[in-house]
Enzyme design. Structure first.
Site, mmCIF file in Angstrom:
data_model
loop_
_atom_site.group_PDB
_atom_site.id
_atom_site.type_symbol
_atom_site.label_atom_id
_atom_site.label_comp_id
_atom_site.label_asym_id
_atom_site.label_seq_id
_atom_site.Cartn_x
_atom_site.Cartn_y
_atom_site.Cartn_z
ATOM 1 N N SER A 1 -8.272 -0.431 2.190
ATOM 2 C CA SER A 1 -8.032 0.251 0.913
ATOM 3 C C SER A 1 -9.117 1.302 0.726
ATOM 4 C CB SER A 1 -8.117 -0.737 -0.240
ATOM 5 O OG SER A 1 -7.475 -1.924 0.077
ATOM 6 N N GLU B 1 -17.791 -10.451 5.582
ATOM 7 C CA GLU B 1 -16.753 -9.528 6.004
ATOM 8 C C GLU B 1 -17.123 -8.754 7.267
ATOM 9 O OE1 GLU B 1 -15.887 -7.563 2.369
ATOM 10 O OE2 GLU B 1 -14.397 -6.278 3.321
#
EC number: 2.7.1.33
Lengths: 773, 445
Positions: free
Chosen positions: B267, B213
């Protein structure tokens, strides 16, 4: 943010409850002599501080005008005892709900007789709101003090003066509180105050502190947002909800994003990736409990993270947490601790304070009392009058919680002399006086609590007997019994109520309770009689010692010390013997002693040492009156003096059991000097110095000793410390490391303890230690 | 939503594509797919295992679109060898949103187009001719990067997003359209690349190449910054962020990008300190992120989309909800140098029943936005101080159409650092992970 209480909070509203009847025996005590008030008004609780004087009886000893000769006459006491009134200073703190404000103010006004006080120091978010009411009711001018300044002053004060003030919270351990021994240097530290917002303050010295940051996400966020989400209005109820919820139903966890793969990636799946991440949907209902829990985690984690970032930026590892968000709530202590551990990887310690709720009031009081220099004195927590920490589980102790919710008390006695560390401690910061932590050791705790319960009758009887002229002695003794009994019961439920529970704290609590009901020295007459009897034997004992060869004499001296130490009214096994056999004497005691090799026996090493050069100066902590000090300690002292060693003989400042007090030791020394030229010349030439310890405990805390003693120890270059007796050398200091030679000796006068140590009743501990080269 | 919503307009094409893809399969299987063959246990595989001819062609030109070489193309053989088959996707599956970047080649020759398999063509047409997919998939047309050269091909880069909870539909669509027949490699990053890996495989018959990521994020940012934004600057900052009259969004030249504090607000929030292209570390993160803002807004206001939450917030007044320093001290708290306007307690006024009743949903949305944003700013600032970095780039989809948050971050960083720290933003805020994944596919370093 600095504001602590939350004004206008939903707890109880603004209506004042006047109907409460205040029990004056218990709260607002000593108001008639009160001067100097301070008040800290939070969102729901008010903390009032006042300084007062307490008059209580003390037993004074005084030599007869013509000492010396009288001693030789039978049945004539060596000195007289008189009971006098003494005035000591005490700080009173009381915490009550804001709803009782008016009733409390009325009560104070009615009982405030002769105060010259004109102002009251006020702090806290609610100070403004109640200003007019206070001024009207008490006719005192309200002086507003800065909230954070008060808080920090209060924090410094408790950290310095109250042992075991700070503790860590450890989940899943029993008990969950880990108390810290007081660090000799409390600075610098970080104070994170979680009121409605969060203030992070770096405290560098007594007067220097700096606001280094804060956060708006604090207790007010939990309360306000919690009220919106759950329609639950009270802070405590929100916490209750939170403790029952499951945050994983509301939060998006790492495992929710990664699926099961988090394990192979070495990620903890339970970590919260996004707080309230699962509630981002319009078509699901969430339980109040789950939302409250998620909110609690979110806020605690956030505060912990910021605290760690600030601690790191400023290179600090001690972080104290306070404020109403923390105040005695195990739930928030747990989540904050978790967060600090997580974000700092264990490098930063989250610490909490037993008297956290009083910091503001203490600080405001100190601000107002600056001309009295309260910081020059040492203060001691009075266990008899203070409420102690609440139970972590309200179900366990409902009555206590209910009571504490209404009135909670803290009283601190001003000690007449400042207390400091013994300069000979090897490492003052790691010194722990107590040998066994009864909070930790459940078996030992049960034993000792029962032991103290069983001994209570005897103590009550002794107390009554000590005041035959008093008409109300029986009544007071009964009150003492109830008070101490209830303390013991509280401690059974909450061992940590006053910090780490130890034999010492149990003994000290009993002394405080006795004092509370004006039994300052129940053993004064026993001690007087025993001192008289022992003085009569002194010369024959020294004569017989002097007739021995050197090596024989050394052993006889040590045995004498040990035999003397058998005479301990604090030990039930001994007091039973003494009560039943008044003829029990020095020789009988010697026969009771264990034969060598003793349970701990480094006598050979000691003897070897004695063959070497004399010590420069020995510091001796004496234990009991009578045979112990006169026939045990003094001959030993005499031998040391004879060797060319100077001696500092330290006795308690105040009475405890039959322990010899400083003033008694002066008289005893005077009598001995009259009989013995060695003692006489040593006293005259200041080679034998009698000092007080600053303590009134049967145990010994080497980190809180009279400053005069410490100065003397340094001046004279003491290189030997002798600690005698079970209380001072076994219950405390058994493991104490000193930077000079030390001798710890005691007779184990308790079968249970003896067994624990691997021996039998009347086993001997003779522990001679020399520091590593 | 289910499969229908995202895939609805595509459905018929999908079936067609599936049929044609099956037909074309024998000539377009790449070596990599062959290698994986046994693992995948593809029942539908039309590839004859021993088809030497096909094999040979593939080996020669593993990157070409079809079995026949195209002499018309001037591009170097080396480049072509490295080049994977179309379609070129980069996928970032986050906790809330899936970000998809798609490279649409614009230099397709007539010949190439003729050879292009039906399924591929239909995907291209579907993605480029629509701006919405189903009811939740959206193409951010304004972000499209035009005339980009990637791996020697010219084309446009498209930016598409849809909610993560529609991932099953996306996979279903892939299955329906017989994506697997294209033998493209799906480069995916984000936690969802792990979570949905098995579904991709079992339902869509698609193998994901999972990518780190943070690697992707940094790659993506650096690349996108280097190509600019259709001639404009990618990076920008705000001048006078607190003043709505004078506030200006200005381009920022990130010519000295290192060291850089990268704050990715999805998030949740991840904060990285980047010292060079390959040298970075994750400093910390917080669970109080975009998901928290949206989640709390849903609970407090009953809103159902992020845009709706932001729209409410834009109309609200957070000072009705928050307790400010001046609410407590009547003005500034001088002892600590705190200005009266600073928030003392987020939602602090909501402790009072009367104030709870007086606060509107808009006020609550605004307060939630301010709370989360300020907190991120505060943590970012502390990290910047601890890491001794003074430029902070905020990215992530929380900032999408969220000028309030960006201006607040800009102001808070400047104010509390006394001008020492600069908050920077980037036009393609949420897509860098997906771009990074695409770059991995193309093996662009």
């Amino acid at each position: 943010m600095a504001e602590r209480g939350a004004s206008g909070g939903g707890s109880g509203g603004d209506s004042l409850d006047k109907s409460i009847t205040l029990p004056p025996d218990e709260i607002f005590r000593n108001l008639e002599n009160a001067k100097r008030f301070a008040i800290d008004i939070g969102g729901s609780l008010t903390k009032l501080a006042y300084y007062s004087t307490v008059q209580h009886k003390v037993a004074k000893v005084r030599s007869f005008d013509h000492p010396g000769k009288d001693v030789e006459q039978d049945h004539e006491p060596p000195y007289e005892i008189s009971v006098q009134e003494e005035i000591t200073a005490r700080l009173h703190f009381i915490k009550f709900e804001n709803t009782y404000m008016e009733a409390c103010l009325d009560f104070i006004r009615d009982h405030l007789v002769n105060t010259e006080t004109k102002v009251i120091q006020a702090t806290g978010g609610g100070a403004y709101k109640f200003k007019d009411l206070i001024e009207e009711k008490l006719r005192l001018k309200v002086d507003k003090e800065d909230v954070m300044t008060c808080l920090i002053k209060g924090c410094n004060f408790v950290l310095k003066n109250i042992p075991h003030e700070a503790f860590m919270y450890q989940k899943d351990s029993d008990p969950e509180f880990r108390f810290q021994t007081n660090h000799p240097n409390i600075f610098p530290y970080l104070l994170v105050n979680i009121g409605s917002g969060v203030s992070i303050v770096k405290v560098e010295t007594e007067d220097r502190f700096e606001w280094i940051g804060g956060s708006s996400i604090g207790g007010g966020t939990f309360w306000g947002l919690g009220a919106l989400l759950t329609k639950t209005k009270k802070f405590d109820e929100l916490l209750q909800l939170a403790s029952k919820g499951r945050h994983a139903n509301v939060d998006m966890l790492v495992q929710d994003i990664y699926g099961g793969a988090h394990q192979t990636l070495g990620l903890s799946g339970n970590l919260i990736a996004s707080s309230f991440g699962k509630s981002a949907t319009a078509d699901r209902e969430f339980s109040k409990e789950d939302m409250a829990k998620s909110l609690l985690h979110m806020i605690s984690n956030d505060i912990g993270q910021l605290a760690c970032l600030y601690a790191r930026l400023h290179g600090l590892d001690r972080v104290y947490f306070g404020g109403f968000f923390i105040r005695g709530h195990p739930v928030t202590m747990r989540t904050i601790t978790y967060s600090i551990n997580f974000f700092s990887k264990g490098e930063v310690q989250a610490l909490f304070l037993r008297h956290e709720g009083y910091l503001g009031a203490i600080g405001a009081f100190l601000k107002g009392a600056e001309q009295d220099s309260p910081n020059q004195y040492s203060w001691g927590e009075n266990y008899a009058a203070s409420s102690g920490l609440m139970s972590t589980s309200p179900e366990l102790c409902p009555t206590q919680r209910a009571r504490s919710g209404t009135f909670d008390l803290l009283e601190m006695d001003r000690l007449e002399r400042p207390l400091v560390n013994l300069p000979l401690l090897l490492d003052p910061s790691s010194y722990v006086p107590d040998t066994v932590d009864l909070t930790d050791d459940a078996l030992a705790r049960q034993y000792w609590l029962t032991c103290f319960e069983e001994a209570l009758d005897g103590v009550v009887k002794r107390a009554v007997a000590s005041q035959p002229e008093s008409v109300d002695a029986a009544e007071r003794a009964e009150k003492f019994r109830q008070k101490y009994w209830s303390k013991l019961q509280t401690l059974r439920h909450q061992p940590f109520a006053y910090g780490t529970l130890t034999v010492r704290s149990l003994l000290d609590t009993r002394e405080h309770c006795l004092n509370e009901f004006n039994f300052p020295d129940p053993y004064s007459k026993v001690k007087q009689k025993e001192n008289g009897l022992a003085l009569k034997c002194f010369q024959s004992v020294t004569r017989s010692l002097d007739s021995l060869g050197w090596e024989e004499r050394q052993l006889a001296l040590v045995k004498g010390l040990l035999a003397g130490n058998v005479f301990d009214w604090g030990a039930k096994a001994v007091s039973d013997v003494l009560e039943s056999d008044p003829q029990f004497g020095f020789e009988e005691a010697k026969r009771k002693l264990q034969e060598r090799p003793w349970l701990v026996d480094s006598y050979t090493k000691w003897l070897q040492r004695l063959k070497g050069p004399p010590h420069k100066c020995a510091l001796i902590f004496a234990d009991n009156s009578g045979i112990d000090i006169i026939l045990g300690v003094f001959p030993f002292v005499r031998e040391l003096l004879f060797r060319g060693t100077e001696v500092i003989l330290a006795c308690n400042s105040g009475p405890a059991l039959n322990d010899v007090t400083y003033s008694e030791s002066l008289i005893v020394a005077e009598h001995i000097a009259a009989m013995d030229p060695i003692i006489c010349s040593a006293l005259r030439e200041d080679r034998l110095l009698l000092v007080q310890t600053g303590s009134s405990s049967p145990c010994l805390d080497l980190s809180r000793l009279d400053k005069g003693l410490a100065v003397l120890v340094r001046e004279r270059g003491a290189d030997l410390v002798v600690i005698e007796g079970m209380g001072r050398a076994i219950h405390t200091n058994y493991h104490a490391s000193l930077c000079c030679e030390s001798l710890k000796l005691a007779v184990v006068k308790n079968a249970w303890l003896a067994e624990r140590l691997g021996g039998q009743l009347f086993s001997v501990i003779f522990k001679y230690e020399a520091p590593a080269e | 939503m289910g499969a229908g919503r995202l895939g609805a307009p595509m459905e018929r094409q999908g079936r067609d594509a599936a049929t044609s893809a099956a037909a074309g399969e024998s000539v377009s299987v790449d070596a990599e797919a062959r290698r994986r063959e046994p693992l995948r246990r593809r029942a539908s595989s039309a590839v004859p295992p021993g088809s030497g001819a096909a094999e040979g062609v593939r080996r020669e030109r593993p990157g070409s679109l079809s079995g026949t070489a195209s002499a018309a193309r001037p591009r170097g053989e080396g480049l072509r060898k490295r080049r994977p088959l179309f379609p070129w996707f980069g996928l970032d599956i986050g906790g809330t949103l899936v970000k998809l970047v798609y490279f649409e080649p614009k230099d397709i020759t007539a010949e190439e187009e003729k050879e292009e398999v039906e399924s591929l063509k239909s995907i291209r047409k579907y993605l480029t001719s629509n701006v919405a997919y189903g009811s939740t998939g959206i193409r951010d047309v304004h972000l499209e990067l035009k005339d980009l050269t990637l791996c020697g091909r010219k084309g446009n880069l498209h930016f598409i997003r849809f909610p993560t909870h529609d991932m099953p539909a996306f996979i279903q669509m892939g299955k329906d359209k017989n994506f697997s027949s294209l033998h493209t490699v799906f480069c995916a990053t984000g936690g969802g690349s792990y979570k949905f890996e098995q579904d991709f495989l079992t339902i869509g018959d698609l193998q994901l190449r999972k990518l780190d990521e943070l690697d992707c994020l940094i790659k993506g940012i650096l690349y996108i910054d280097s190509v600019g934004f259709n001639g404009r600057s990618q990076c920008y900052y705000f001048e006078n962020p607190a003043d709505s009259e004078k506030c200006q969004k200005l381009p920022f030249d990130l010519k000295n990008p290192y060291p850089l504090l990268l704050v990715n607000i999805g998030s949740g929030v991840s904060i990285l300190a980047v010292y060079s292209k390959d040298n970075y570390k994750r400093v910390t993160g917080t669970s109080l992120g975009g998901g928290t803002f949206f989640g709390l807004c849903c609970l407090l206001t009953g809103c159902s989309t992020f845009e709706e939450a932001l729209e409410m917030a834009s109309r609200g007044d957070s000072t009705k909800v928050d307790k400010l320093v001046r609410d407590i001290y009547g003005g500034d708290y001088e002892r600590f140098g705190l200005p009266g306007w600073a928030v003392a307690s987020s939602f602090g006024n909501m402790m009072s029943k009367e104030k709870r009743e007086a606060a509107s949903k808009e006020d609550l949305a605004r307060a939630t936005l301010i709370t989360i944003t300020n907190n991120i700013g505060s943590i970012a600032r502390m990290c910047a101080l601890n890491e001794n970095i003074n430029q902070v780039v905020f990215v992530g989809n929380f900032l999408r159409v969220n000028t309030i948050a960006m201006r607040l971050l800009a102001y808070a960083l400047d104010y509390w650092s006394k001008g020492q720290l600069k908050a920077l933003f980037s036009e393609h805020e949420g897509y860098f992970g997906a771009v990074g994944a695409l770059l991995e596919l193309l093996k662009i370093p």
